[in-house]
Design a protein around this motif. Structure first.
Motif, short mmCIF file in Angstrom:
data_model
loop_
_atom_site.label_atom_id
_atom_site.label_comp_id
_atom_site.label_asym_id
_atom_site.label_seq_id
_atom_site.Cartn_x
_atom_site.Cartn_y
_atom_site.Cartn_z
N THR A 4 0.84 -1.19 0.00
CA THR A 4 0.00 0.00 0.00
C THR A 4 0.88 1.25 0.00
O THR A 4 1.83 1.35 0.79
CB THR A 4 -0.92 0.01 1.23
OG1 THR A 4 -1.78 -1.13 1.19
CG2 THR A 4 -1.77 1.28 1.25
N PHE A 5 0.59 2.17 -0.89
CA PHE A 5 1.33 3.44 -0.93
C PHE A 5 0.34 4.59 -1.07
O PHE A 5 -0.76 4.43 -1.59
CB PHE A 5 2.36 3.44 -2.07
CG PHE A 5 1.82 3.14 -3.43
CD1 PHE A 5 1.30 4.14 -4.23
CD2 PHE A 5 1.83 1.84 -3.92
CE1 PHE A 5 0.80 3.87 -5.49
CE2 PHE A 5 1.33 1.55 -5.18
CZ PHE A 5 0.82 2.56 -5.97
N PRO A 6 0.72 5.78 -0.59
CA PRO A 6 -0.21 6.92 -0.61
C PRO A 6 -0.39 7.49 -2.01
O PRO A 6 0.51 7.42 -2.85
CB PRO A 6 0.46 7.94 0.31
CG PRO A 6 1.91 7.61 0.25
CD PRO A 6 1.99 6.12 0.08
N VAL A 7 -1.56 8.07 -2.25
CA VAL A 7 -1.84 8.82 -3.47
C VAL A 7 -2.08 10.26 -3.05
O VAL A 7 -3.06 10.55 -2.36
CB VAL A 7 -3.06 8.26 -4.21
CG1 VAL A 7 -3.39 9.13 -5.42
CG2 VAL A 7 -2.81 6.82 -4.64
N PRO A 8 -1.22 11.20 -3.40
CA PRO A 8 -1.38 12.59 -2.93
C PRO A 8 -2.59 13.26 -3.56
O PRO A 8 -3.08 12.86 -4.61
CB PRO A 8 -0.07 13.26 -3.37
CG PRO A 8 0.39 12.45 -4.53
CD PRO A 8 -0.04 11.04 -4.25
N ALA A 9 -3.05 14.32 -2.91
CA ALA A 9 -4.18 15.08 -3.44
C ALA A 9 -3.78 15.87 -4.68
O ALA A 9 -4.62 16.16 -5.54
CB ALA A 9 -4.71 16.03 -2.38
N SER A 10 -2.50 16.23 -4.80
CA SER A 10 -2.02 16.95 -5.98
C SER A 10 -0.57 16.60 -6.23
O SER A 10 0.15 16.16 -5.32
CB SER A 10 -2.17 18.47 -5.81
OG SER A 10 -1.35 18.93 -4.76
N LEU A 11 -0.15 16.80 -7.45
CA LEU A 11 1.22 16.53 -7.87
C LEU A 11 1.76 17.75 -8.59
O LEU A 11 1.03 18.41 -9.34
CB LEU A 11 1.28 15.32 -8.82
CG LEU A 11 0.87 13.96 -8.26
CD1 LEU A 11 0.55 13.01 -9.40
CD2 LEU A 11 1.98 13.40 -7.40
N THR A 12 3.04 18.04 -8.41
CA THR A 12 3.67 19.17 -9.09
C THR A 12 4.77 18.66 -10.01
O THR A 12 5.67 17.92 -9.57
CB THR A 12 4.24 20.18 -8.10
OG1 THR A 12 3.17 20.72 -7.31
CG2 THR A 12 4.94 21.32 -8.83
N ALA A 13 4.70 19.05 -11.27
CA ALA A 13 5.73 18.72 -12.25
C ALA A 13 6.48 20.00 -12.60
O ALA A 13 5.91 21.09 -12.59
CB ALA A 13 5.10 18.11 -13.49
N LEU A 14 7.76 19.86 -12.91
CA LEU A 14 8.59 21.03 -13.19
C LEU A 14 9.50 20.74 -14.38
O LEU A 14 10.12 19.68 -14.46
CB LEU A 14 9.45 21.38 -11.97
CG LEU A 14 10.39 22.58 -12.11
CD1 LEU A 14 9.58 23.87 -12.20
CD2 LEU A 14 11.35 22.64 -10.93
N PHE A 15 9.56 21.70 -15.30
CA PHE A 15 10.50 21.66 -16.41
C PHE A 15 11.24 22.99 -16.45
O PHE A 15 10.72 24.02 -16.02
CB PHE A 15 9.78 21.43 -17.74
CG PHE A 15 9.05 20.11 -17.80
CD1 PHE A 15 9.71 18.95 -18.14
CD2 PHE A 15 7.69 20.06 -17.49
CE1 PHE A 15 9.04 17.74 -18.17
CE2 PHE A 15 7.01 18.85 -17.52
CZ PHE A 15 7.69 17.69 -17.86
N VAL A 16 12.47 22.95 -16.94
CA VAL A 16 13.31 24.14 -17.02
C VAL A 16 13.69 24.37 -18.47
O VAL A 16 14.07 23.42 -19.18
CB VAL A 16 14.59 23.96 -16.17
CG1 VAL A 16 15.48 25.21 -16.28
CG2 VAL A 16 14.25 23.67 -14.72
N VAL A 17 13.59 25.62 -18.91
CA VAL A 17 14.09 25.99 -20.23
C VAL A 17 15.23 26.99 -20.05
O VAL A 17 15.00 28.12 -19.60
CB VAL A 17 12.98 26.60 -21.11
CG1 VAL A 17 13.54 26.90 -22.51
CG2 VAL A 17 11.79 25.67 -21.21
N ALA A 18 16.44 26.57 -20.36
CA ALA A 18 17.60 27.46 -20.28
C ALA A 18 17.68 28.26 -21.58
O ALA A 18 17.67 27.70 -22.68
CB ALA A 18 18.87 26.63 -20.08
N ILE A 19 17.75 29.59 -21.46
CA ILE A 19 17.72 30.47 -22.63
C ILE A 19 18.80 31.54 -22.50
O ILE A 19 19.32 31.80 -21.41
CB ILE A 19 16.35 31.17 -22.80
CG1 ILE A 19 16.03 32.00 -21.54
CG2 ILE A 19 15.24 30.14 -23.06
CD1 ILE A 19 14.74 32.81 -21.65
N GLU A 20 19.14 32.15 -23.64
CA GLU A 20 20.11 33.25 -23.62
C GLU A 20 19.44 34.54 -23.17
O GLU A 20 19.96 35.27 -22.34
CB GLU A 20 20.74 33.43 -25.00
CG GLU A 20 21.83 34.49 -25.02
CD GLU A 20 22.54 34.56 -26.35
OE1 GLU A 20 23.34 35.49 -26.55
OE2 GLU A 20 22.27 33.69 -27.21
#
Length: 307
Positions: A4-20
Motif C-alpha cells: 500500500t502506498f499513498p496517493v497525494p491530493a495533488s502533484l507538481t511537475a517542473l521543467f526548465v528551459v535554459a535560454i540566452e
C-alpha cells in the motif's frame, strides 16, 4: 503479500528551459506558439496552478542532471531560464504533464533554448523535424530517466560480458515514476555487464505499473492510497522480441533522499522468465547471469540505451 502506498491530493511537475535572453511576454506568446493538440488546454490552464511560467534572469545550475558535452556547452551560453510548473490532481494525469512539457518545448523553440527535465535527470532531445509534444501519451517518450550505479568500484572486476560470475554490483533505479504518484523502482544485484538488459526489464515493469495506475486513478479519483499485489505478470511487452510473459516480485524499500522505491525481484515458481534478476527455469545449473546470457543470446533483443 500486498503493498500500500499513498496517493497525494495533488502533484507538481517542473521543467526548465535554459535560454540566452527573453525578448517577449511569454504568457502572451505561449498558447499561439504551441501545437494544436495541447494549445486549447494550455490556454485554459495558463495563469493557474496547472500551468505557471516563471522567468528568471539568473543562469540555471544543473544540479543532479546528466548532460552531454554539447548540452553543457549550450548551457554555458545561456544567461536566463524559465521554470514551467504544473500542479494538478492525480486524475488529471497524464494530460497535465503533457501540457506542461508542450509549453516548455514551445518556449525553447522560440528562444533557441534547451528543455531540461530535472526529475528524470536529463535534457530533452531536440529535433528540427519534430512537431512538438505528441498528442498521445507514451511512457517511452522520454518520461523516465535511469540512475545506473555500481556498489563498490574497488571490488568490481574489469568489465567482461563473458564472465557471468564476476560480480553482482549493479543497481539500476528509475527516475520519474513519482511524477505519476507511483514509487520509483529499482533492480539491485546484477552483473554490471548487463546494465542495458536491466533497463529493458525495468521499462517493462514501469509500463505495466503505470498502465494499471492510470486506470485506477480514473476509476477512483478521490482515492488517497492504493494497494497492489507484490507479484506482477508482464505480458507481450514490445521490449522483448519473443513476447513471452514473465513474473516479477515487488518489495518495498527505502533509498537515500527518502524517495520511496519498489525493489524488483523474481517471482518464485513462475517458470520460464526472460530478463534480468529473475530465477532461471527448472533444471538450469548455472548462475542467474549464466541463464540471463543464454536467454538473451537465444533470441535477438533490441536494447535501449539508459539515459
Amino acid at each position: 503479500m500486498q503493498i500500500t502506498f499513498p496517493v497525494p491530493a495533488s502533484l507538481t511537475a517542473l521543467f526548465v528551459v535554459a535560454i540566452e535572453r527573453l525578448r517577449f511576454d511569454i504568457e502572451g506568446m505561449l498558447p499561439w506558439r504551441m501545437g494544436r493538440p495541447h494549445r486549447r488546454a494550455a490556454m485554459a490552464a495558463l495563469g493557474t496552478p496547472r500551468l505557471t511560467l516563471t522567468h528568471s534572469t539568473a543562469q540555471w545550475r544543473p544540479g543532479g542532471v546528466d548532460l552531454t558535452e554539447d548540452e553543457r556547452r549550450l548551457l554555458r551560453r545561456t544567461r536566463q531560464h524559465v521554470l514551467i510548473s504544473s500542479t494538478a490532481p492525480p486524475q488529471a494525469l497524464p494530460a497535465s504533464l503533457q501540457v506542461a512539457r508542450a509549453a516548455a518545448r514551445a518556449i525553447a523553440e522560440e528562444c533557441a533554448g534547451m528543455v531540461v527535465d530535472p526529475l528524470a535527470g536529463y535534457a530533452l532531445p531536440s529535433c528540427a523535424r519534430c512537431a512538438g509534444e505528441p498528442s498521445s501519451f507514451r511512457l517511452t517518450d522520454d518520461w523516465l530517466g535511469w540512475s545506473v550505479d555500481v556498489h563498490d568500484t574497488a571490488t568490481c572486476p574489469p568489465w567482461n560480458p563473458a564472465d557471468t560470475r564476476a560480480c553482482d554490483c549493479l543497481r539500476v533505479t528509475s527516475r520519474g515514476l513519482r511524477r505519476f504518484a507511483l514509487p520509483e523502482i529499482t533492480l539491485d544485484g546484477a552483473a554490471c555487464a548487463h546494465n542495458l538488459c536491466a533497463v529493458n526489464l525495468l521499462r517493462a515493469v514501469a509500463q505495466r505499473l503505470l498502465t494499471d495506475h492510470l486506470a485506477f486513478l480514473s476509476a477512483n479519483p478521490e482515492a488517497r492510497e492504493r494497494t497492489i499485489d507484490d507479484h506482477l505478470r508482464i505480458h507481450d511487452h514490445a521490449l522483448f522480441s519473443d513476447r513471452q510473459s514473465f513474473g516479477v516480485r515487488l518489495t518495498p524499500c527505502e533509498s537515500p533522499g527518502s524517495i520511496r522505491r519498489l525493489k524488483v525481484g523474481p517471482a518464485p515458481g513462475s517458470g520460464q522468465i526472460t530478463c534480468l534478476k529473475v530465477g532461471p527455469p527448472s533444471g538450469f545449473t548455472g548462475t542467474l547471469n549464466d541463464w540471463l546470457c543464454s536467454t538473451q543470446g537465444a533470441t535477438p533483443v533490441t536494447y535501449l540505451t539508459a539515459a
